[in-house]
Design a protein around this motif. Sequence first.
Motif, PDB file in Angstrom:
ATOM      1  N   GLY A   1       0.829  -1.196   0.000  1.00 21.80           N
ATOM      2  CA  GLY A   1       0.000   0.000   0.000  1.00 21.80           C
ATOM      3  C   GLY A   1       0.864   1.245   0.000  1.00 21.80           C
ATOM      4  N   PRO A   2       0.236   2.406  -0.117  1.00 23.32           N
ATOM      5  CA  PRO A   2       0.985   3.660  -0.220  1.00 23.32           C
ATOM      6  C   PRO A   2       1.713   4.011   1.064  1.00 23.32           C
ATOM      7  CG  PRO A   2      -1.363   4.101   0.035  1.00 23.32           C
ATOM      8  CD  PRO A   2      -1.221   2.618  -0.147  1.00 23.32           C
ATOM      9  N   ARG A   3       2.824   4.733   0.911  1.00 19.82           N
ATOM     10  CA  ARG A   3       3.615   5.291   2.020  1.00 19.82           C
ATOM     11  C   ARG A   3       4.106   4.213   2.991  1.00 19.82           C
ATOM     12  NH1 ARG A   3      -0.611   8.372   1.088  1.00 19.82           N
ATOM     13  NH2 ARG A   3      -1.820   7.553   2.833  1.00 19.82           N
ATOM     14  N   SER A   4       4.404   3.029   2.475  1.00 19.12           N
ATOM     15  CA  SER A   4       4.838   1.932   3.326  1.00 19.12           C
ATOM     16  C   SER A   4       6.142   1.341   2.817  1.00 19.12           C
ATOM     17  CB  SER A   4       3.779   0.830   3.381  1.00 19.12           C
ATOM     18  OG  SER A   4       2.565   1.319   3.896  1.00 19.12           O
ATOM     19  N   ILE A   5       7.017   0.968   3.754  1.00 20.52           N
ATOM     20  CA  ILE A   5       8.269   0.291   3.413  1.00 20.52           C
ATOM     21  C   ILE A   5       8.422  -0.934   4.310  1.00 20.52           C
ATOM     22  CG2 ILE A   5       9.352   2.502   2.795  1.00 20.52           C
ATOM     23  CD1 ILE A   5      11.041   2.123   5.438  1.00 20.52           C
ATOM     24  N   LEU A   6       9.418  -1.763   4.009  1.00 27.33           N
ATOM     25  CA  LEU A   6       9.807  -2.846   4.894  1.00 27.33           C
ATOM     26  C   LEU A   6      11.080  -2.454   5.623  1.00 27.33           C
ATOM     27  CD1 LEU A   6       9.306  -6.088   2.752  1.00 27.33           C
ATOM     28  CD2 LEU A   6       7.759  -5.089   4.450  1.00 27.33           C
ATOM     29  N   ASN A   7      11.060  -2.588   6.950  1.00 26.62           N
ATOM     30  CA  ASN A   7      12.263  -2.391   7.753  1.00 26.62           C
ATOM     31  C   ASN A   7      12.744  -3.764   8.205  1.00 26.62           C
ATOM     32  OD1 ASN A   7      14.242  -0.806   9.164  1.00 26.62           O
ATOM     33  ND2 ASN A   7      13.160  -1.287  11.056  1.00 26.62           N
TER      34      ASN A   7
ATOM     35  N   GLN B   1      12.631  -8.729  20.021  1.00 23.91           N
ATOM     36  CA  GLN B   1      12.572 -10.133  20.406  1.00 23.91           C
ATOM     37  C   GLN B   1      12.964 -11.047  19.255  1.00 23.91           C
ATOM     38  OE1 GLN B   1       8.869 -12.306  20.674  1.00 23.91           O
ATOM     39  NE2 GLN B   1       9.380 -13.001  22.733  1.00 23.91           N
ATOM     40  N   ALA B   2      12.518 -10.729  18.059  1.00 23.20           N
ATOM     41  CA  ALA B   2      12.803 -11.589  16.910  1.00 23.20           C
ATOM     42  C   ALA B   2      14.308 -11.751  16.697  1.00 23.20           C
ATOM     43  CB  ALA B   2      12.149 -11.015  15.655  1.00 23.20           C
ATOM     44  N   VAL B   3      15.035 -10.636  16.647  1.00 25.77           N
ATOM     45  CA  VAL B   3      16.470 -10.757  16.381  1.00 25.77           C
ATOM     46  C   VAL B   3      17.200 -11.379  17.570  1.00 25.77           C
ATOM     47  CG1 VAL B   3      16.459  -8.873  14.717  1.00 25.77           C
ATOM     48  CG2 VAL B   3      16.936  -8.368  17.112  1.00 25.77           C
ATOM     49  N   ARG B   4      16.688 -11.135  18.768  1.00 25.46           N
ATOM     50  CA  ARG B   4      17.298 -11.748  19.951  1.00 25.46           C
ATOM     51  C   ARG B   4      17.208 -13.261  19.893  1.00 25.46           C
ATOM     52  NH1 ARG B   4      14.658  -8.876  23.501  1.00 25.46           N
ATOM     53  NH2 ARG B   4      13.067 -10.423  23.981  1.00 25.46           N
ATOM     54  N   GLU B   5      16.158 -13.777  19.261  1.00 26.81           N
ATOM     55  CA  GLU B   5      15.959 -15.213  19.160  1.00 26.81           C
ATOM     56  C   GLU B   5      16.468 -15.785  17.840  1.00 26.81           C
ATOM     57  OE1 GLU B   5      11.852 -15.956  19.997  1.00 26.81           O
ATOM     58  OE2 GLU B   5      12.038 -15.368  22.108  1.00 26.81           O
ATOM     59  N   GLY B   6      17.213 -14.983  17.082  1.00 26.97           N
ATOM     60  CA  GLY B   6      17.854 -15.483  15.875  1.00 26.97           C
ATOM     61  C   GLY B   6      17.014 -15.445  14.620  1.00 26.97           C
ATOM     62  N   TYR B   7      15.937 -14.673  14.636  1.00 30.69           N
ATOM     63  CA  TYR B   7      15.067 -14.545  13.472  1.00 30.69           C
ATOM     64  C   TYR B   7      15.309 -13.209  12.762  1.00 30.69           C
ATOM     65  CZ  TYR B   7      12.268 -18.463  15.210  1.00 30.69           C
ATOM     66  OH  TYR B   7      11.850 -19.700  15.643  1.00 30.69           O
ATOM     67  N   VAL B   8      15.138 -13.227  11.457  1.00 30.89           N
ATOM     68  CA  VAL B   8      15.107 -11.978  10.697  1.00 30.89           C
ATOM     69  C   VAL B   8      13.800 -11.270  11.011  1.00 30.89           C
ATOM     70  CG1 VAL B   8      15.057 -10.952   8.398  1.00 30.89           C
ATOM     71  CG2 VAL B   8      16.523 -12.938   8.849  1.00 30.89           C
ATOM     72  N   SER B   9      13.889 -10.017  11.407  1.00 28.31           N
ATOM     73  CA  SER B   9      12.708  -9.213  11.705  1.00 28.31           C
ATOM     74  C   SER B   9      12.303  -8.428  10.466  1.00 28.31           C
ATOM     75  CB  SER B   9      13.001  -8.260  12.861  1.00 28.31           C
ATOM     76  OG  SER B   9      12.006  -7.255  12.947  1.00 28.31           O
ATOM     77  N   ILE B  10      11.043  -8.553  10.076  1.00 27.81           N
ATOM     78  CA  ILE B  10      10.516  -7.801   8.936  1.00 27.81           C
ATOM     79  C   ILE B  10       9.306  -7.009   9.423  1.00 27.81           C
ATOM     80  CG2 ILE B  10       9.621  -7.907   6.590  1.00 27.81           C
ATOM     81  CD1 ILE B  10      10.930 -10.614   6.281  1.00 27.81           C
ATOM     82  N   THR B  11       9.446  -5.694   9.447  1.00 28.42           N
ATOM     83  CA  THR B  11       8.393  -4.825   9.966  1.00 28.42           C
ATOM     84  C   THR B  11       7.851  -3.927   8.860  1.00 28.42           C
ATOM     85  OG1 THR B  11       9.545  -4.739  12.094  1.00 28.42           O
ATOM     86  CG2 THR B  11       7.797  -3.128  11.727  1.00 28.42           C
ATOM     87  N   PRO B  12       6.549  -3.983   8.597  1.00 26.70           N
ATOM     88  CA  PRO B  12       5.969  -3.018   7.664  1.00 26.70           C
ATOM     89  C   PRO B  12       5.824  -1.668   8.364  1.00 26.70           C
ATOM     90  CG  PRO B  12       4.253  -4.435   8.558  1.00 26.70           C
ATOM     91  CD  PRO B  12       5.545  -4.910   9.152  1.00 26.70           C
ATOM     92  N   VAL B  13       6.395  -0.650   7.780  1.00 23.11           N
ATOM     93  CA  VAL B  13       6.382   0.680   8.381  1.00 23.11           C
ATOM     94  C   VAL B  13       5.550   1.607   7.498  1.00 23.11           C
ATOM     95  CG1 VAL B  13       7.779   2.664   9.076  1.00 23.11           C
ATOM     96  CG2 VAL B  13       8.630   0.339   9.453  1.00 23.11           C
ATOM     97  N   HIS B  14       4.545   2.211   8.115  1.00 21.99           N
ATOM     98  CA  HIS B  14       3.632   3.115   7.402  1.00 21.99           C
ATOM     99  C   HIS B  14       4.039   4.544   7.716  1.00 21.99           C
ATOM    100  CE1 HIS B  14      -0.765   4.585   6.681  1.00 21.99           C
ATOM    101  NE2 HIS B  14      -0.018   4.720   5.610  1.00 21.99           N
ATOM    102  N   ILE B  15       4.385   5.297   6.695  1.00 21.72           N
ATOM    103  CA  ILE B  15       4.857   6.664   6.902  1.00 21.72           C
ATOM    104  C   ILE B  15       3.658   7.609   6.921  1.00 21.72           C
ATOM    105  CG2 ILE B  15       6.559   8.376   6.228  1.00 21.72           C
ATOM    106  CD1 ILE B  15       7.668   5.578   6.850  1.00 21.72           C
ATOM    107  N   ASP B  16       2.848   7.474   7.943  1.00 18.66           N
ATOM    108  CA  ASP B  16       1.706   8.348   8.189  1.00 18.66           C
ATOM    109  C   ASP B  16       1.680   8.588   9.692  1.00 18.66           C
ATOM    110  OD1 ASP B  16      -0.652   9.637   8.630  1.00 18.66           O
ATOM    111  OD2 ASP B  16      -1.927   8.137   7.672  1.00 18.66           O
TER     112      ASP B  16
END
Length: 256
Positions: A152-158, A216-231
């Motif tokens: 969707g608009p104004r969104s990225i993956l961190n 928590q995700a990276v602490r447990e050895g997982y890649v963290s993928i966060t959708p970030v909405h720039i609003d």
Amino acid sequence: MRILLSNDDGVHSPGLVALFEGLKGLGDLEVVAPDRDHSGASNSLTLNRPLTVEQHPNGFRSVDGTPTDCVHLAVNGLFDQPFDRVVSGINTHANLGDDIIYSGTVAAATEGRHLGLPAIAVSLVNNGHFHYETAARVVRHLLESARPLALGPRSILNVNVPDLPWNELNGFRVTRLGHRERAEGAVPMTCPRGKERYWIGAAGAGGDAGPGTDFQAVREGYVSITPVHIDMTRHDAMASLREWVEGLGDSGEAEV
């Protein structure tokens, strides 16, 4: 596919080189990055002077400005052919929780999104082993997916990647941003000329770092993928704020 690569650690950063090497073969890659470290630059744009672009022997281009400047110039003037997406990184350290407010890495991605391009910001949660190749492989894995992702608009993956070999990662998790505790105090020092100076203190530890968070995700050895909405609108506060503003007409004043 044409991919624009940028970062905030500078054009000579090993993370940027690793990202370029890791994405070879996916399409046409162009690199436009700051000529020096601009960590913490956030979304600042240089408006008070012209910018200089320099091309290096390896084909990378540097700009004497911010990460946002780099992406803005690359998309809006440096190249004749349009880009399909922006990837920013690999940042030398984590961009978790509140870090994204200050991060030039995230800012480069959001500038790409503002200009209409899908964008990813990727950071290595560095513990001293510098597994940049793992983070580059994570990005390649995401880009090679046969299923297109529509945020969707104004969104990225961190994306934050634990500093581990690829085969030691536990997988991928979709996460929310956590929150850090208050940063440490400014550190005073005296310069060689006897004047007092200050270093900005270190970022606080994870205050909200529990289940579901990127911490928590990276602490447990997982890649963290966060959708970030720039609003930045606080939508759930609109109704109560509207009532408060309407009440201003009754009393002529209100407490904040």
